[in-house]
Structures are given as C-alpha cells and as structure tokens.
Scaffold this motif. Structure first.
Motif, short mmCIF file in Angstrom:
data_model
loop_
_atom_site.label_atom_id
_atom_site.label_comp_id
_atom_site.label_asym_id
_atom_site.label_seq_id
_atom_site.Cartn_x
_atom_site.Cartn_y
_atom_site.Cartn_z
N LEU A 194 -0.92 -4.14 5.07
CA LEU A 194 -1.21 -2.70 5.09
C LEU A 194 -1.58 -2.21 3.71
O LEU A 194 -1.00 -2.63 2.70
N TRP A 237 4.51 1.70 7.53
CA TRP A 237 5.20 1.09 6.39
C TRP A 237 6.41 0.28 6.85
O TRP A 237 6.66 -0.82 6.38
N ALA A 283 5.41 -3.10 8.40
CA ALA A 283 4.40 -3.93 7.73
C ALA A 283 4.97 -5.28 7.35
O ALA A 283 6.12 -5.39 6.92
N TYR A 326 2.92 -4.68 2.32
CA TYR A 326 2.26 -3.43 1.93
C TYR A 326 1.69 -3.62 0.53
O TYR A 326 2.42 -3.92 -0.41
N HIS A 364 0.08 -2.02 -2.74
CA HIS A 364 -0.05 -0.76 -3.47
C HIS A 364 -0.90 -1.03 -4.71
O HIS A 364 -0.42 -1.62 -5.68
N ALA A 374 7.23 4.03 0.69
CA ALA A 374 7.25 2.67 1.22
C ALA A 374 8.56 1.97 0.86
O ALA A 374 9.15 1.25 1.69
N ALA A 411 9.74 -1.37 3.04
CA ALA A 411 8.53 -2.18 3.16
C ALA A 411 8.55 -3.30 2.13
O ALA A 411 8.96 -3.08 0.98
N ILE A 439 6.77 -5.14 -0.60
CA ILE A 439 5.69 -4.56 -1.39
C ILE A 439 5.05 -5.57 -2.33
O ILE A 439 5.73 -6.34 -3.02
#
Length: 405
Positions: free
Chosen positions: A192, A261, A264, A267, A269, A283, A288, A290
């Motif tokens: 995502l 989120w 996922a 995720y 960023h 998030a 999430a 990350i």
C-alpha cells in the motif's frame, strides 16, 4: 469565552491533507474546552457532513483556485476577514501565510504559526514559487508571535536558518478496533501507498516497484495530485493494464482508509520533505508494517519501528515483498510502530498542547512570559552583573473562564 481563528487550511471539515486532519481534531477539541472557534476555508465543503461539529463556525472566503495562487489568495482573504472579526488569537497554518501576518499584527491579534515543512525544497515548485515560500518564511520568522514545528528536525532547521525557536507539537493518530478488509483484497497480502502524487513522495519509484510486485501481490495506490498530471496518468495506465494494481484515488472515508492501513502487508511511506507526516503517524497507530524512505524526519517519527530504504525501486520492491511474505516480521514491526505511536503521537496530547499554547497568547500570559525572559537576560546582554535573585512574590492562581476538561 476565548476566541480563535484558524487560517490556512481548506476548511472544516475537510479531508485533503495534514492541516485538514489537524483542524478536524483540534476545532471540536477547542469547542469542548469552551472556545469560540472559527475556521476559514474554501468553497466546496460539504454542508451536510455527518462529522461536522456545529459549534465550529466555518467561514468561506474568496480566492484563486490554482496550484500556485490558492494558498496566498485564500490566506489574504481569510486574514482580512479575521482583521474585521478580531479574535483573541489566530492559529495560522503554513509559513506562506507569513505575508499576511502584518495584517493581523496591525489589529493586535497574536499569531501562532505552524510553519509546516520546508516548502521551498519541494520538487513540485518552480524557482519563483520557491522564492515566494522562502519569503513567507522570512516574514513568519519576523512577525509571528509563536512558531509551532511538527518535528524536532524542522525546529532545528528554523533555528539555524531563521534564528527562531518555537514549540514542538507533532500530529496524532486514531486507534481503531479491527475493521473489515477492503472488498477484493486479502489481509496482509497487499502493498500500500497513501500519498499526494508529487515527486518528493517517491511515487514514481513506488510505481516502478509496483510493476515488479504485481507479479505476485496486490498493490494499492491511494491518492492523487489534486490537479491531474503525469503521475496520475501513469498510475491510471498501470491499474488499467494489471488487475492486481488498484488505484482508489482520494479516499475521504476515514474508516475505509484506516482499514487499508490496518490490513496492509506492507505500507510504503515515501515522503521526503516535511516533518512529522500525519499519514505515517496514523499508519503507526493502526499497527501497519512500515517501509519508509530514509529521511531525518521519518527516522525521527519511526524511532526504529520500521524498515528504512533509499528511493530505489528495487530496494522498495524487495522490502515490500519480504514483508508481505513474512507474517512474523509484519507482526513485530506493526506492534513496535503501534506502541511508539501510543506513547508519543496521540491526538489528545497534541490538541492539549495546542490549546495550552493558544490560551497563553489569547490571555496575554505568553507576552508576560516573554517580557520576564527579556528582563532576566538584559543584564547579560548589556555586560552588567546579574541582579541578586529575589524570591518571587506569591501570586494568585489565574482562574480560567472555561470549563475544565
């Protein structure tokens, strides 16, 4: 009842970006605390939004709706309206509105300015626009009564480049119970990205990575440029060519976005310019797993609770594939991110700090504090010996005229 004008967002309630998220949480919080709250905004807000708090006054002022002129034109009309209304304090969002601070100062309205990120370093702006933003920053440093930085690294930048200190107040996130999975997706099985489609958010690199990831996993894009353009067209073509690539556009529904989120598998960023990003904090609050572009801002916010990568499609694809395939690693990173968000990035804490700061300026207490600091520092500035310390006289506590929370 103290009064505050909030200038510089798209209005209340709006779901466009970070400032709008802040306003949606802060305005009702201030109303709960007994404030008279006016939020200035732009045309196009839904009057029948079920999340609207009717205690918050929404004032629409005119402006030019374009990429280069919207912030300045709406900031001017909002500041002019606030001049006439004369609130006790103004919360101004975005240092580009520094051009209009003299209008508020001429009326005796104290200003607290959230400076946002380093706009003149964003790739979407040309040379003239960058000069405009930097000029606004210089005027903000000169005329603002107080500055707010959403990241410590932003505060350090302003100290080094403009000689101004301020208050560190980040963004917050909402905790949620488990939400249903987006139809057509499988929990933990998709990569995502949630971002505005601009170059500094590493969207093109993620799109390159998506072409590889989509061979084995679903990939979800949330966002747009807001004005159309090459990146939007590229993502549209990518989604049309591969059924595993999903472009949902701008998602206004918080619960739907939070579900994306929450479920996922990875995720990404990619924001590279700015401070504490609301999407990253949210998030984290939702647990999430990350992957973030390695910047000083993302390192500060994550505090070791996510994977950091360079803006390289191969590295992004490799990290996302690793996360989607590893439930244990997802659980570890998601749990660490959630714990950090709960400790440092709650909306209750964020709103309380804003309210305290605005109260100090609305009631004049902040000015008295500044005068006291100047008086204390004056002997040293003049090369004179410091005065002997005297015990401070007892003072009656200041009674607040609003109901305590």
């Amino acid at each position: 009842m103290p009064s505050v004008a909030i200038i510089g967002s798209r209005g209340y309630p709006s779901y466009y970006g970070g400032f709008e998220t802040l306003v949606r949480r802060l305005a009702p919080y201030l109303a709960d605390a007994g404030w008279d709250v006016t939020v200035y905004g732009r045309p196009g807000l839904a009057a029948d939004d079920p999340d609207r708090d009717e205690r918050v006054r929404s004032v629409i002022t005119p402006g030019v709706e374009s990429k280069k002129l919207s912030t300045l034109s709406y900031g001017l009309s909002a500041s002019s309206s606030a001049f006439a209304r004369h609130p006790d304090v103004a919360l101004v969002l975005n240092c580009a509105n520094g051009y209009w601070l003299p209008i508020l100062k001429a009326r005796g309205i104290p200003t607290v300015v959230n400076v946002d990120g380093i706009e003149w370093e964003r790739g979407k702006w040309g040379r003239s626009a960058r000069a405009v933003f930097r000029g606004g920053a210089k005027l903000t440093a000169r005329f603002a009564d107080e500055l707010v930085f959403d990241a410590k690294a932003i505060g350090e930048y302003w100290q080094q480049n403009f000689g101004r200190d301020g208050e560190f107040i980040p963004y917050g996130g909402d905790a949620r119970p488990e939400l249903p999975v987006e139809p057509g997706l499988t929990s933990g099985a998709y990569a995502l990205v949630v971002a505005r489609f601009v170059e500094e958010n590493t969207i093109n690199e993620f799109a390159d990575a998506a072409e590889r990831l989509a061979a084995d996993h679903d990939v979800v894009f949330v966002g747009s440029s807001g004005y159309g353009g090459e990146i939007d067209q590229r993502i549209e073509r990518l989604a049309a060519a591969n059924p595993r690539v999903h472009w949902l556009g701008h998602v206004k529904d918080d619960l739907r976005l939070h579900s994306l989120w929450q479920h996922a598998g990875a995720y990404f960023h990619g924001h590279s310019v700015g401070g504490t990003n609301p999407a990253l904090v949210q998030a984290m609050m939702l647990g999430a797993p990350i992957i973030a572009r390695d910047t000083v801002y993302n390192r500060e916010v994550l505090g070791g609770s996510g994977l950091l990568v360079a803006p390289d499609a191969g590295l992004i694809a490799e990290a996302a594939d690793r996360l989607v395939r590893s439930p244990d690693l997802r659980a570890l990173l998601g749990g660490n991110a959630k714990a950090r968000a709960e400790a440092a990035y709650t909306w209750e804490g964020v709103c309380d700090r804003y309210e305290s700061l605005l109260w100090a300026y609305a009631t004049g207490q902040a000015r008295e504090r500044v005068r006291a600091d100047v008086r204390a520092a004056l002997p040293g500035l003049l090369g004179l010996p410091a005065a002997a310390e005297q015990p401070e006289p007892a003072q009656e506590p200041v009674e607040r005229t609003v109901e305590a929370r």
